[in-house]
Design an enzyme around this catalytic site. Structure first.
Site, PDB file in Angstrom:
ATOM      1  N   LYS A  22      73.255 -24.607  -1.972  1.00  0.00           N
ATOM      2  CA  LYS A  22      73.738 -25.186  -0.706  1.00  0.00           C
ATOM      3  C   LYS A  22      73.926 -26.698  -0.839  1.00  0.00           C
ATOM      4  CE  LYS A  22      70.549 -26.207   2.617  1.00  0.00           C
ATOM      5  NZ  LYS A  22      70.572 -27.592   3.098  1.00  0.00           N
ATOM      6  N   ASN A  23      72.906 -27.381  -1.367  1.00  0.00           N
ATOM      7  CA  ASN A  23      72.956 -28.845  -1.360  1.00  0.00           C
ATOM      8  C   ASN A  23      73.885 -29.423  -2.423  1.00  0.00           C
ATOM      9  OD1 ASN A  23      71.299 -28.772   0.789  1.00  0.00           O
ATOM     10  ND2 ASN A  23      69.433 -29.403  -0.300  1.00  0.00           N
ATOM     11  N   ARG A  92      72.959 -32.576   9.294  1.00  0.00           N
ATOM     12  CA  ARG A  92      72.945 -33.958   8.802  1.00  0.00           C
ATOM     13  C   ARG A  92      73.848 -34.173   7.602  1.00  0.00           C
ATOM     14  NH1 ARG A  92      69.677 -38.133   9.657  1.00  0.00           N
ATOM     15  NH2 ARG A  92      70.160 -38.665   7.529  1.00  0.00           N
ATOM     16  N   CYS A 116      65.706 -35.595  13.241  1.00  0.00           N
ATOM     17  CA  CYS A 116      65.604 -34.270  12.673  1.00  0.00           C
ATOM     18  C   CYS A 116      64.163 -33.809  12.789  1.00  0.00           C
ATOM     19  CB  CYS A 116      66.020 -34.383  11.214  1.00  0.00           C
ATOM     20  SG  CYS A 116      65.956 -32.893  10.305  1.00  0.00           S
ATOM     21  N   ARG A 121      65.272 -39.512   9.796  1.00  0.00           N
ATOM     22  CA  ARG A 121      66.130 -39.484   8.603  1.00  0.00           C
ATOM     23  C   ARG A 121      67.203 -40.549   8.764  1.00  0.00           C
ATOM     24  NH1 ARG A 121      67.436 -33.396   6.975  1.00  0.00           N
ATOM     25  NH2 ARG A 121      68.104 -34.369   5.048  1.00  0.00           N
ATOM     26  N   PRO A 122      66.835 -41.794   8.433  1.00  0.00           N
ATOM     27  CA  PRO A 122      67.777 -42.905   8.621  1.00  0.00           C
ATOM     28  C   PRO A 122      68.971 -42.801   7.678  1.00  0.00           C
ATOM     29  CG  PRO A 122      65.833 -43.632   7.404  1.00  0.00           C
ATOM     30  CD  PRO A 122      65.578 -42.212   7.809  1.00  0.00           C
ATOM     31  N   LEU A 125      70.764 -46.592   3.984  1.00  0.00           N
ATOM     32  CA  LEU A 125      71.213 -46.743   2.590  1.00  0.00           C
ATOM     33  C   LEU A 125      72.685 -46.344   2.452  1.00  0.00           C
ATOM     34  CD1 LEU A 125      68.074 -45.309   0.758  1.00  0.00           C
ATOM     35  CD2 LEU A 125      68.735 -47.713   0.974  1.00  0.00           C
ATOM     36  N   ASP A 307      61.691 -29.840  -0.816  1.00  0.00           N
ATOM     37  CA  ASP A 307      62.234 -28.607  -0.241  1.00  0.00           C
ATOM     38  C   ASP A 307      61.442 -27.366  -0.648  1.00  0.00           C
ATOM     39  OD1 ASP A 307      64.125 -30.094   1.048  1.00  0.00           O
ATOM     40  OD2 ASP A 307      65.726 -29.710  -0.401  1.00  0.00           O
ATOM     41  N   ARG A 399      70.855 -20.959   7.783  1.00  0.00           N
ATOM     42  CA  ARG A 399      71.568 -22.166   7.335  1.00  0.00           C
ATOM     43  C   ARG A 399      71.452 -22.338   5.816  1.00  0.00           C
ATOM     44  NH1 ARG A 399      69.422 -27.262   9.976  1.00  0.00           N
ATOM     45  NH2 ARG A 399      70.835 -27.990   8.384  1.00  0.00           N
TER      46      ARG A 399
HETATM   47  N1  EPU Z   1      66.277 -42.407   3.374  1.00  0.00           N
HETATM   48  C1  EPU Z   1      66.303 -43.674   3.912  1.00  0.00           C
HETATM   49  N2  EPU Z   1      67.521 -44.206   4.212  1.00  0.00           N
HETATM   50  C2  EPU Z   1      68.678 -43.544   4.002  1.00  0.00           C
HETATM   51  C3  EPU Z   1      68.639 -42.257   3.452  1.00  0.00           C
HETATM   52  C4  EPU Z   1      67.412 -41.705   3.143  1.00  0.00           C
HETATM   53  O1  EPU Z   1      65.273 -44.302   4.094  1.00  0.00           O
HETATM   54  O2  EPU Z   1      69.741 -44.090   4.292  1.00  0.00           O
HETATM   55  C5  EPU Z   1      64.977 -41.822   3.044  1.00  0.00           C
HETATM   56  C6  EPU Z   1      64.724 -40.483   3.754  1.00  0.00           C
HETATM   57  O3  EPU Z   1      64.228 -40.677   5.062  1.00  0.00           O
HETATM   58  C7  EPU Z   1      63.734 -39.824   2.830  1.00  0.00           C
HETATM   59  C8  EPU Z   1      64.209 -40.284   1.443  1.00  0.00           C
HETATM   60  O4  EPU Z   1      64.993 -41.467   1.678  1.00  0.00           O
HETATM   61  O5  EPU Z   1      62.463 -40.327   3.051  1.00  0.00           O
HETATM   62  C9  EPU Z   1      65.029 -39.297   0.678  1.00  0.00           C
HETATM   63  O6  EPU Z   1      66.017 -38.722   1.514  1.00  0.00           O
HETATM   64  P1  EPU Z   1      67.446 -38.322   0.970  1.00  0.00           P
HETATM   65  O7  EPU Z   1      68.455 -39.276   1.487  1.00  0.00           O
HETATM   66  O8  EPU Z   1      67.393 -38.108  -0.510  1.00  0.00           O
HETATM   67  O9  EPU Z   1      67.695 -36.940   1.714  1.00  0.00           O
HETATM   68  P2  EPU Z   1      69.112 -36.375   2.064  1.00  0.00           P
HETATM   69  O10 EPU Z   1      70.056 -36.769   1.013  1.00  0.00           O
HETATM   70  O11 EPU Z   1      69.457 -36.648   3.473  1.00  0.00           O
HETATM   71  C10 EPU Z   1      68.893 -34.153   0.693  1.00  0.00           C
HETATM   72  C11 EPU Z   1      68.837 -32.681   0.972  1.00  0.00           C
HETATM   73  C12 EPU Z   1      67.539 -32.347   1.679  1.00  0.00           C
HETATM   74  C13 EPU Z   1      66.389 -32.759   0.758  1.00  0.00           C
HETATM   75  C14 EPU Z   1      66.502 -34.256   0.417  1.00  0.00           C
HETATM   76  C15 EPU Z   1      65.455 -34.734  -0.563  1.00  0.00           C
HETATM   77  C16 EPU Z   1      71.158 -32.114   1.282  1.00  0.00           C
HETATM   78  C17 EPU Z   1      72.210 -31.601   2.166  1.00  0.00           C
HETATM   79  N3  EPU Z   1      69.961 -32.314   1.827  1.00  0.00           N
HETATM   80  O12 EPU Z   1      68.835 -34.801   1.949  1.00  0.00           O
HETATM   81  O13 EPU Z   1      67.518 -30.929   1.822  1.00  0.00           O
HETATM   82  O14 EPU Z   1      65.162 -32.518   1.405  1.00  0.00           O
HETATM   83  O15 EPU Z   1      67.796 -34.521  -0.147  1.00  0.00           O
HETATM   84  O16 EPU Z   1      65.553 -34.034  -1.754  1.00  0.00           O
HETATM   85  O17 EPU Z   1      71.389 -32.320   0.109  1.00  0.00           O
HETATM   86  C18 EPU Z   1      67.023 -28.875   2.809  1.00  0.00           C
HETATM   87  O18 EPU Z   1      67.849 -28.351   2.038  1.00  0.00           O
HETATM   88  O19 EPU Z   1      66.216 -28.191   3.513  1.00  0.00           O
HETATM   89  C19 EPU Z   1      66.962 -30.331   2.908  1.00  0.00           C
HETATM   90  C20 EPU Z   1      66.389 -30.967   3.938  1.00  0.00           C
END
Ligand code: EPU
Length: 420
Positions: A22-23, A92, A116, A121-122, A125, A307, A399
């Site tokens: 999925k991701n 998201r 969320c 989930r900011p 970045l 995850d 999902r």
């Molecule tokens: N973070 C920030 N600022 C940002 C973005 C992220 O501080 O602008 C923080 C987040 O709050 C978190 C950390 O950085 O503490 C890592 O988050 P990341 O951005 O890597 O998460 P994501 O890219 O939004 C993806 C997966 C998530 C998975 C995370 C971590 C997808 C669609 N989602 O989310 O998957 O938990 O990486 O590996 O790729 C799931 O599949 O159930 C799921 C939540």
């Protein structure tokens, strides 16, 4: 609304085919916005999140069709640049259309994704990375409104308080591939899903070096072409079934899995006491002896994935002794604990750590799924619990896990879906 019913205490045995990740496929579907040509993407799982992404692509003027596990995406008559609140608010990951829209159209209006249930989930970045490529950004009426005359390469440090970011890396990459000049992303995410996106972009003609490391270099090109591509297998689905083998004292083979993507999980589960045989395209997990309690900390790849944290908590809940599971990516991602305790688990939360006193047995109960991975943790608990477990709000599960009842049934579980 549907709920899942599980009649527990069955030892699972057999083989499961792992679905596409999925991701990996969500950002790759978003990347089809970068070309004027047709893309064919194979091994796509039939999941709620995938259908949401296809709807977003349609809202952006693409013709997006799905047949079996293959998506065909090509530009329609008129391309758009607005990703609406109604769709983005449900998932998201839809924020990762921002980068490709800017790269291709030089303008984007994408709904702000918001909070969320797994914690804040900011997207700071994402915004910082996109801004350093020369785009103007504004938050207006709940939307990220962005435009640029021309994107130019930049040198970006993409780390935050919790380390690298998977989707921010994807977003910046997708904006940078059509930017003028060279972009360097420091502290880039190295997850296999990011590597798969880079493979897809390179097949389209992008010039990218360093995928899989924390320093990625992109040399912008003028145009990208359409391609046919196949998505990697889902390492989180794989890990979930590996833990299912442990919790049910079972013997499960995972066909199509890539052991290299799960080195940490294999290592930890072996230390826990499971017998694991990994070969090219397959992982076999067998329960041989009582498992040991573990201390586990979630970290960015190649560390233990957040995850799989909830599923691991379920396993430790029925493993004798005291385990500590610490969450370093989403410190509030523990809503499953109160539901597991309703089933007889003995788990306390101290800051970002779950202190788990293993109990002899869980007992089936009505429980509520709060998010995708918590739903998987409740299924695992239901599979080992004595009696009947009813999991409501399973739309979360749909999902992210393809054919979940079918797959567990094929392993011998008694699990079925009922409508309220
Ligand atoms: N973070 C920030 N600022 C940002 C973005 C992220 O501080 O602008 C923080 C987040 O709050 C978190 C950390 O950085 O503490 C890592 O988050 P990341 O951005 O890597 O998460 P994501 O890219 O939004 C993806 C997966 C998530 C998975 C995370 C971590 C997808 C669609 N989602 O989310 O998957 O938990 O990486 O590996 O790729 C799931 O599949 O159930 C799921 C939540």
């Amino acid at each position: 609304m549907d709920k899942l019913i599980i009649q527990g205490s069955k030892r699972l045995k057999g083989t499961v085919r792992i679905s596409g990740a999925k991701n990996a496929c969500l950002p790759i579907l978003a990347a089809t916005l970068l070309t004027d040509e047709k893309c064919v993407i194979k091994n796509i799982p039939m999941l709620g999140d995938v259908f949401t992404m296809l709807k977003i692509l349609r809202a952006l003027g693409m013709d997006a069709e799905m047949e079996g596990g293959t998506a065909t995406v090509k530009p329609g008559k008129k391309r758009g640049f607005v990703a609406p609140y109604e769709l983005v608010s449900t998932m998201r990951a839809s924020v990762c259309v921002l980068g490709p829209l800017l790269g291709k159209m030089k303008k984007a209006k994408v709904s702000f994704p918001g909070g969320c249930v797994i914690g804040p989930r900011p997207i700071d970045l994402h915004l910082k990375g996109i801004a350093s490529l020369g785009a103007d950004l504004d938050i207006t009426g709940g939307y990220i409104v962005s435009k640029a005359k021309e994107l130019r390469g930049g040198h970006i440090y993409l780390g935050g308080h919790f380390g690298s970011s998977v989707l921010a890396t994807a977003n910046v990459l997708m904006a940078a591939v059509l930017a003028r000049g060279k972009t360097v992303i420091e502290n880039a995410a190295s997850e296999p899903e990011v590597v798969d996106l880079i493979k897809f972009l390179k097949a389209m003609g992008a010039k990218i070096q360093g995928g899989g490391s924390h320093r990625i270099e992109v040399k912008g090109v003028r145009r990208l072409k359409g391609v046919t591509f196949s998505i990697i297998p889902d390492r989180i689905e794989t890990g979930t079934y590996m833990i299912a083998a442990g919790i049910t004292k079972g013997d499960i083979t995972l066909d199509g899995a890539i052991p290299d993507h799960l080195r940490c999980v294999i290592d930890r589960l072996r230390e826990c006491g499971l017998e694991i045989k990994a070969s090219k395209g397959s992982i076999k997990v067998k329960y041989k002896k009582p498992l040991k309690p573990m201390d586990i900390t979630t970290l960015p790849y190649p560390g233990f994935p957040t995850d799989l944290q909830a599923q691991m908590v379920s396993l430790m809940a029925v493993t004798g002794g005291i385990s500590i599971v610490t969450e370093k990516i989403y410190p509030e991602r523990f809503i499953h604990i109160s539901e597991l305790n309703r089933m007889g688990a003995d788990i306390k939360l101290e800051g970002p750590s779950a202190i788990i006193k293993g109990v002899k047995r869980l007992s089936g109960a009505p429980v509520m799924a709060s998010d995708l991975r918590a739903s998987a943790a409740l299924i695992l608990a239901g599979l080992v619990a004595k009696g009947r477990t009813e999991i409501s709000r399973i739309y979360h599960l749909d999902r992210g896990y393809e054919s979940v009842e079918k797959k567990f049934t094929s392993l011998g579980a008694r699990i079925w879906r009922e409508s309220d």
